[in-house]
Design a protein around this motif. Structure first.
Motif, PDB file in Angstrom:
ATOM      1  N   LEU A  51     -59.958  62.202  48.269  1.00  0.00           N
ATOM      2  CA  LEU A  51     -60.007  60.912  47.579  1.00  0.00           C
ATOM      3  C   LEU A  51     -59.304  60.908  46.223  1.00  0.00           C
ATOM      4  O   LEU A  51     -58.800  59.874  45.807  1.00  0.00           O
ATOM      5  CB  LEU A  51     -61.468  60.472  47.384  1.00  0.00           C
ATOM      6  N   ALA A  52     -59.287  62.043  45.530  1.00  0.00           N
ATOM      7  CA  ALA A  52     -58.708  62.080  44.186  1.00  0.00           C
ATOM      8  C   ALA A  52     -57.343  62.760  44.139  1.00  0.00           C
ATOM      9  O   ALA A  52     -56.477  62.341  43.382  1.00  0.00           O
ATOM     10  CB  ALA A  52     -59.668  62.783  43.223  1.00  0.00           C
ATOM     11  N   ILE A  53     -57.149  63.788  44.949  1.00  0.00           N
ATOM     12  CA  ILE A  53     -55.906  64.562  44.871  1.00  0.00           C
ATOM     13  C   ILE A  53     -54.855  64.039  45.858  1.00  0.00           C
ATOM     14  O   ILE A  53     -53.700  63.862  45.496  1.00  0.00           O
ATOM     15  CB  ILE A  53     -56.185  66.062  45.100  1.00  0.00           C
ATOM     16  N   ARG A  54     -55.266  63.751  47.101  1.00  0.00           N
ATOM     17  CA  ARG A  54     -54.308  63.324  48.125  1.00  0.00           C
ATOM     18  C   ARG A  54     -54.788  62.094  48.893  1.00  0.00           C
ATOM     19  O   ARG A  54     -54.866  62.115  50.123  1.00  0.00           O
ATOM     20  CB  ARG A  54     -54.068  64.466  49.107  1.00  0.00           C
ATOM     21  N   PRO A  55     -55.093  60.999  48.216  1.00  0.00           N
ATOM     22  CA  PRO A  55     -55.592  59.818  48.928  1.00  0.00           C
ATOM     23  C   PRO A  55     -54.572  59.203  49.883  1.00  0.00           C
ATOM     24  O   PRO A  55     -54.960  58.599  50.880  1.00  0.00           O
ATOM     25  CB  PRO A  55     -55.974  58.855  47.810  1.00  0.00           C
ATOM     26  N   ALA A  56     -53.299  59.367  49.609  1.00  0.00           N
ATOM     27  CA  ALA A  56     -52.278  58.804  50.495  1.00  0.00           C
ATOM     28  C   ALA A  56     -52.324  59.434  51.886  1.00  0.00           C
ATOM     29  O   ALA A  56     -51.923  58.804  52.870  1.00  0.00           O
ATOM     30  CB  ALA A  56     -50.891  58.980  49.880  1.00  0.00           C
ATOM     31  N   ALA A  57     -52.833  60.657  51.991  1.00  0.00           N
ATOM     32  CA  ALA A  57     -52.926  61.330  53.284  1.00  0.00           C
ATOM     33  C   ALA A  57     -53.944  60.660  54.207  1.00  0.00           C
ATOM     34  O   ALA A  57     -53.934  60.902  55.411  1.00  0.00           O
ATOM     35  CB  ALA A  57     -53.286  62.806  53.092  1.00  0.00           C
ATOM     36  N   LEU A  58     -54.804  59.804  53.659  1.00  0.00           N
ATOM     37  CA  LEU A  58     -55.809  59.117  54.474  1.00  0.00           C
ATOM     38  C   LEU A  58     -55.250  57.859  55.147  1.00  0.00           C
ATOM     39  O   LEU A  58     -55.875  57.329  56.060  1.00  0.00           O
ATOM     40  CB  LEU A  58     -57.014  58.734  53.615  1.00  0.00           C
ATOM     41  N   ALA A  59     -54.097  57.398  54.687  1.00  0.00           N
ATOM     42  CA  ALA A  59     -53.518  56.154  55.215  1.00  0.00           C
ATOM     43  C   ALA A  59     -53.335  56.251  56.726  1.00  0.00           C
ATOM     44  O   ALA A  59     -52.745  57.208  57.238  1.00  0.00           O
ATOM     45  CB  ALA A  59     -52.185  55.868  54.540  1.00  0.00           C
ATOM     46  N   GLY A  60     -53.880  55.274  57.429  1.00  0.00           N
ATOM     47  CA  GLY A  60     -53.748  55.236  58.878  1.00  0.00           C
ATOM     48  C   GLY A  60     -54.650  56.207  59.609  1.00  0.00           C
ATOM     49  O   GLY A  60     -54.522  56.364  60.823  1.00  0.00           O
TER      50      GLY A  60
END
Length: 181
Positions: free
Chosen positions: A50-59
């Protein structure tokens, strides 16, 4: 003299009564790997997602559901008096309604109900079981219709209030227990 001591003791207890309520939560079997401290692991996993790599959660609503589950657990568990500083727990609990809203979760749900619902969603989505995922999303902790929370998790926008709480909690755990590996 005895009355004074009783009065001072009663005032001291009253001053301590401003703490956070205890929220007893457990993680589902299999939610974490290994036998380490669950608070530490959940904080690390939530922080990374949630804080370091939130873009990885997209989709990826299954992974987003797990990340929110870890946050929910850490927010509840950190405020249960185990830590020397309760400020990170307060920040986590203040960030929780913002993260819940972003994830399509109703604010009034108990932490355990949210954890259980997110686990059911994550497991169903990982298995590719659309019927089970739809049933899990139809549960009482989610906004309706079921497409609303699924879409919210697919495009999760992590609120800064949640990120701030995670950073503070992670820093405290590192100070108290050493660096996370």
């Amino acid at each position: 003299m005895r009355r004074r001591l009783l009065l001072v003791g009663a005032l001291g207890l009253a001053a301590c009564d401003g703490g956070m309520p205890v929220e007893n939560v457990t993680l589902p079997l299999g939610a974490l790997r290994g036998a380490g401290d669950a608070l530490w692991q959940a904080t690390e996993l939530a922080s990374h997602a949630l804080a370091i790599r939130p873009a990885a959660l997209a989709g990826n609503p299954a992974e987003a559901a797990l990340a929110v589950l870890y946050y929910e657990y850490a927010a509840a568990e950190s405020g249960n008096g185990r830590l020397s500083d309760q400020n990170p727990a307060r920040l986590m609990r203040e960030g929780r309604p913002h993260l819940r809203a972003a994830a399509g979760i109703i604010g009034e749900a108990t932490p355990q109900a949210v954890i259980d619902a997110l686990w059911a969603v994550s497991e169903a989505l990982r298995r590719g079981d659309d019927a089970a995922a739809r049933a899990a999303f139809a549960g009482p902790v989610f906004r309706q219709p079921p497409e609303v929370p699924r879409d919210a998790l697919s495009r999760l926008a992590v609120p800064q209030q949640a990120v701030r709480g995670l950073r503070e909690l992670r820093a405290l755990l590192e100070r108290e227990r050493g660096p996370m590996r």
